[in-house]
Design a protein around this motif. Structure first.
Motif, PDB file in Angstrom:
ATOM      1  N   ALA A 165       0.568  -1.734  -0.384  1.00  0.00           N
ATOM      2  CA  ALA A 165      -0.017  -0.271   0.076  1.00  0.00           C
ATOM      3  C   ALA A 165       0.853   1.094  -0.523  1.00  0.00           C
ATOM      4  O   ALA A 165       1.772   1.280   0.288  1.00  0.00           O
ATOM      5  CB  ALA A 165      -1.393  -0.059   1.064  1.00  0.00           C
ATOM      6  N   SER A 166       0.378   2.423  -0.274  1.00  0.00           N
ATOM      7  CA  SER A 166       0.805   3.618  -0.543  1.00  0.00           C
ATOM      8  C   SER A 166       0.558   4.301   0.757  1.00  0.00           C
ATOM      9  O   SER A 166      -0.985   3.956   0.525  1.00  0.00           O
ATOM     10  CB  SER A 166       0.810   4.106  -1.773  1.00  0.00           C
ATOM     11  N   HIS A 167       1.277   4.833   0.938  1.00  0.00           N
ATOM     12  CA  HIS A 167       0.410   5.756   2.353  1.00  0.00           C
ATOM     13  C   HIS A 167       0.658   7.478   2.316  1.00  0.00           C
ATOM     14  O   HIS A 167       1.579   7.849   1.715  1.00  0.00           O
ATOM     15  CB  HIS A 167       1.110   5.309   3.819  1.00  0.00           C
ATOM     16  N   SER A 168      -0.229   7.909   1.739  1.00  0.00           N
ATOM     17  CA  SER A 168      -0.580   9.887   1.743  1.00  0.00           C
ATOM     18  C   SER A 168       0.122  10.394   2.913  1.00  0.00           C
ATOM     19  O   SER A 168       0.674  11.420   2.628  1.00  0.00           O
ATOM     20  CB  SER A 168      -2.064   9.750   2.017  1.00  0.00           C
ATOM     21  N   CYS A 169      -0.096   9.732   4.154  1.00  0.00           N
ATOM     22  CA  CYS A 169       0.953  10.597   4.951  1.00  0.00           C
ATOM     23  C   CYS A 169       2.718  11.055   5.338  1.00  0.00           C
ATOM     24  O   CYS A 169       2.846  11.398   5.424  1.00  0.00           O
ATOM     25  CB  CYS A 169       0.534  10.306   6.290  1.00  0.00           C
ATOM     26  N   MET A 170       2.580   9.522   3.902  1.00  0.00           N
ATOM     27  CA  MET A 170       4.539  10.200   4.137  1.00  0.00           C
ATOM     28  C   MET A 170       4.689  10.477   2.137  1.00  0.00           C
ATOM     29  O   MET A 170       5.155  11.093   1.645  1.00  0.00           O
ATOM     30  CB  MET A 170       4.567   8.393   3.304  1.00  0.00           C
ATOM     31  N   ALA A 172       2.468  12.622   0.024  1.00  0.00           N
ATOM     32  CA  ALA A 172       1.634  14.078  -0.100  1.00  0.00           C
ATOM     33  C   ALA A 172       2.093  14.628   1.248  1.00  0.00           C
ATOM     34  O   ALA A 172       1.896  15.772   1.150  1.00  0.00           O
ATOM     35  CB  ALA A 172       0.157  14.102   0.029  1.00  0.00           C
ATOM     36  N   ARG A 173       2.456  14.801   2.583  1.00  0.00           N
ATOM     37  CA  ARG A 173       3.333  15.178   3.501  1.00  0.00           C
ATOM     38  C   ARG A 173       4.527  14.656   4.127  1.00  0.00           C
ATOM     39  O   ARG A 173       4.673  13.895   3.795  1.00  0.00           O
ATOM     40  CB  ARG A 173       2.379  15.753   4.208  1.00  0.00           C
ATOM     41  N   GLY A 174       5.113  15.491   4.317  1.00  0.00           N
ATOM     42  CA  GLY A 174       6.439  14.968   5.449  1.00  0.00           C
ATOM     43  C   GLY A 174       7.443  15.343   5.042  1.00  0.00           C
ATOM     44  O   GLY A 174       7.573  16.327   4.065  1.00  0.00           O
TER      45      GLY A 174
END
Length: 207
Positions: A165-170, A172-174
């Motif tokens: 899976a791809s995590h938007s918290c990584m 799209a941010r951070g």
């Protein structure tokens, strides 16, 4: 049909017979506060109905809290013509949201099990997955929950769940690193204890 641009969504839904339940004022106020905190004006025209839309979207994102995923595995079939090999379901699209930032997690898990004398309908495996994914999650817990649910309810000889899976918290941010994929796996029964069975299921999962 005339353009819906600028038209109130609730008004359209009511006239189309698609009325939705009201959103509590405190929920709308919380979303307005977030909009204001982000730097925008919740009273401007384009954002007037956003609190309702966001609240209803989150109710849909989190439908899993209102169901028991095990229910989907309660009906099984014994007429399998003597089949006693691995059952594998791959490329199951899912979306969840992470515990830490409530940002989207998007991926495609693979689920495999080695049945005893009965199997579940293949759509039921996907439904069980979605029952857990439609909650606030971390990928590790989601992987373990899906595997445990299949183990407890189908009583198979082995279970294997692999989630990529791809995590938007990584992404799209951070650190803002698009394209990063996280992989988690959970093996149970013969897939954990027997090396040959483990190698076979891993080969199928990667094919």
């Amino acid at each position: 049909m005339s353009s819906l641009v600028g038209r109130d969504e609730d008004d359209f839904n009511n006239r189309a017979g698609l009325a939705k339940p009201p959103v509590p004022d405190d929920v709308q106020d919380a979303i307005r506060t977030l909009i204001r905190w982000a730097g925008d004006d919740p009273t401007r025209e384009g954002l007037l109905d956003t609190p309702k839309r966001v609240a209803r979207a989150w109710k849909e994102y989190c439908l899993g809290y209102g169901e028991d995923p095990a229910v989907h595995l309660s009906r099984t079939f014994e007429e399998v013509g003597g089949y006693d090999e691995i059952v594998l379901l791959k490329e199951i699209p899912f979306q969840s949201h992470c515990d830490h930032h409530m940002a989207p997690i998007i991926g495609k898990p693979a689920i495999a099990y080695l049945p005893t004398d009965h199997v579940a309908g293949i759509s039921k495996l996907a439904r069980a997955l979605h029952g857990f994914s439609r909650r606030l999650q971390v990928q590790e817990r989601l992987t373990a929950e899906v595997a445990q649910c299949i183990w407890d309810n189908l009583k198979p000889q082995g279970v294997a769940v692999v989630i990529e899976a791809s995590h938007s918290c990584m992404t799209a941010r951070g650190v803002s690193t698009p394209g990063v994929i996280m992989t988690t796996s959970q093996m149970m029964g013969v897939f954990l204890e027997d090396e040959r069975s483990r190698e076979e299921v891993l080969r199928l999962l990667k094919s």
